[in-house]
Design an enzyme around this catalytic site. Structure first.
Site, short mmCIF file in Angstrom:
data_model
loop_
_atom_site.label_atom_id
_atom_site.label_comp_id
_atom_site.label_asym_id
_atom_site.label_seq_id
_atom_site.Cartn_x
_atom_site.Cartn_y
_atom_site.Cartn_z
CB VAL A 195 24.04 90.72 40.89
CG1 VAL A 195 25.16 91.37 40.10
CG2 VAL A 195 23.21 91.78 41.57
CB SER A 196 24.81 88.00 35.77
OG SER A 196 25.14 89.25 35.21
CB SER A 197 29.67 86.42 37.34
OG SER A 197 29.47 85.96 36.02
#
Length: 465
Positions: free
Chosen positions: A19-21
């Protein structure tokens, strides 16, 4: 009698979650969703077993170096994984080059992958591989466009004096999204001024530690402070980005010193035996290498010029700021050490043996910390702790893990030192070439402090490792 076939080995499946920020901020349950769908997929197939769950949180798909992705590929190379599953292809990565390189590794070790929400991806056929490669091209383009949007946001923030990351130089802190000077600022300034005076990063780092209890590595001191334009208040074209800690004049002087030291190192022709080891005891600055020119007359009346490598205090030679005048020839320093080192070797060996007994072997403790990290990840995946709690505890455990000392050195090193003495240290040394002598002295000596008690007499203090 008909042979009974052996039961097929279950397929060992790894679940990969990323999951990206940005997505994490928008959808706090995305990690949970990916985990639950992955486990559900395995349970729906009776021939599959869960090998492990690999999680990279807050990491871009274009980034190649990801902690758990690296661990996952290591397990593949060890033959522990048959199949890798993830929800969508862009969870795997968004770089075509990275995909092709990784795919080559998977094929080499007979591992496959499946995007459970996109079952039409099939890497077992040439058409399927071409389709995946084409899809990766579009995913990479989308990620790069996203990067451009983020860059525009960062540019706007900098123009308004707002921070774009939570990491700031020592001496600063963040308040209301802006950098302000912290309580450490006077100490950091003092440490930088110490460098400006003595031109030594090692001394300045030690000075900060001894006087203020501030621990930094020389490399961190150099990059985060001495080379950091933010200390002048400027950043990315914003002249008033943050409060100034250094004047432009001091900052420019520091850059000149650093550049000069770099040029000296890169252009140095003669490899001085003790370069970087010789310290002036009068002003505590390093003594640099130099050449002594001596004219000698031959019998036929002609003269010849000889050059001898030597060391001098630069504070005395260039700035006249030290009373330790004159040069010390390298041959004289080498001769002194050869006469002095045998006694010190015996003391060094005794100290080595004592440390070997006292040093604790932390291998079991390191293993326990690694298990705690694994349990911590499970707690986060099961939503028993928040992301902030996960990151905070993970950082604490990793810091403690890195602080544990390595296992004590083997007695082989000690035996080699004993053999040097028993075989005749002087004989061994005389057979070394110049570069080998350099490496030899650096393996046993930390520094050589030189003071001048009279015009002709010098005193030496040798500090061994």
């Amino acid at each position: 009698m008909k042979k009974t076939s052996e039961p097929e080995r279950p397929i060992r499946v790894a679940v990969y979650i990323r999951v990206s920020s940005e997505e994490q901020a928008e959808r706090g349950d995305s990690i949970r969703d990916q985990k639950e769908r992955g486990i559900r997929y395995i349970k729906e197939h009776t021939n599959m077993v869960l090998q492990d769950i690999y999680l990279d949180d807050g990491v871009s798909g274009q980034k190649i170096d990801r902690d758990d992705f690296t661990r996952l590929m290591n397990r593949v190379k060890e033959g522990q994984i048959d199949l890798i599953i993830f929800t969508k292809l862009d969870r795997w990565f968004r770089s075509l080059r990275h995909y092709l390189n990784t795919q080559a590794v998977l094929e080499k070790y007979n591992a496959a992958w499946t995007a459970i929400d996109q079952p039409y991806f099939d890497t077992s056929t040439p058409y399927g591989r071409a389709f995946v490669a084409q899809s990766m091209t579009w995913a990479e383009l989308e990620a790069q466009n996203g990067g451009i949007r983020v860059s525009d946001v960062f540019k706007t923030k900098v123009e308004h004096g707002e921070v774009i990351t939570g990491k700031v130089p020592r001496g600063y802190q963040i308040m209301n999204k802006r950098m302000i000077l912290s309580e450490e600022a006077p100490a950091i300034y003092d440490g930088i001024m110490h460098f400006l005076k003595h031109h030594s990063m090692n001394q300045s780092v030690q000075y900060l530690k001894d006087k203020y209890g501030i621990c930094m590595t020389p490399q961190n001191f150099r990059q985060s402070l001495l080379r950091n334009e933010k200390l002048t208040g400027r950043y990315r074209g914003n002249e008033t980005y943050c409060p100034r800690l250094l004047s432009d004049e001091d900052f420019n002087k520091i850059q000149h010193i650093l550049d000069q030291n770099h040029n000296i190192k890169s252009s140095q022709k003669y490899p001085y035996l003790f370069s970087g080891l010789v310290i002036c005891r009068e002003c505590e600055s390093k003594m640099g290498g130099c050449q002594i020119n001596v004219l000698s007359k031959r019998k036929d009346g002609t003269t010849i010029r000889y050059k001898y490598p030597a060391y001098e205090c630069k504070q005395s030679h260039t700035k006249k700021a030290c009373l330790n005048h004159g040069e010390i020839r390298e041959t004289r320093l080498e001769e002194y050490l050869l006469n002095y080192v045998r006694t010190e070797f015996n003391s060094y060996i005794a100290s080595f043996q004592a440390k070997e007994k006292q040093t604790a072997d932390h291998r079991m403790e390191k293993k326990q910390i690694c298990k705690k990290l694994e349990r911590l990840k499970d707690l986060y995946l099961n939503e028993a702790i928040t992301l902030e709690e996960f990151k905070k505890e993970k950082a604490r455990l990793e810091e403690y893990l890195s602080s544990l000392t390595s296992p004590p050195p083997t007695t082989q090193d000690l035996e080699s030192l004993k053999s040097i003495l028993s075989a005749g240290f002087e004989t061994m040394y005389s057979k070394l070439n110049h570069e080998q002598k350099r490496r030899f002295w650096r393996s046993i000596i930390k520094e050589i402090k030189i003071s001048k008690s009279s015009l002709r007499h010098r005193e030496y203090t040798v500090v061994f490792l």
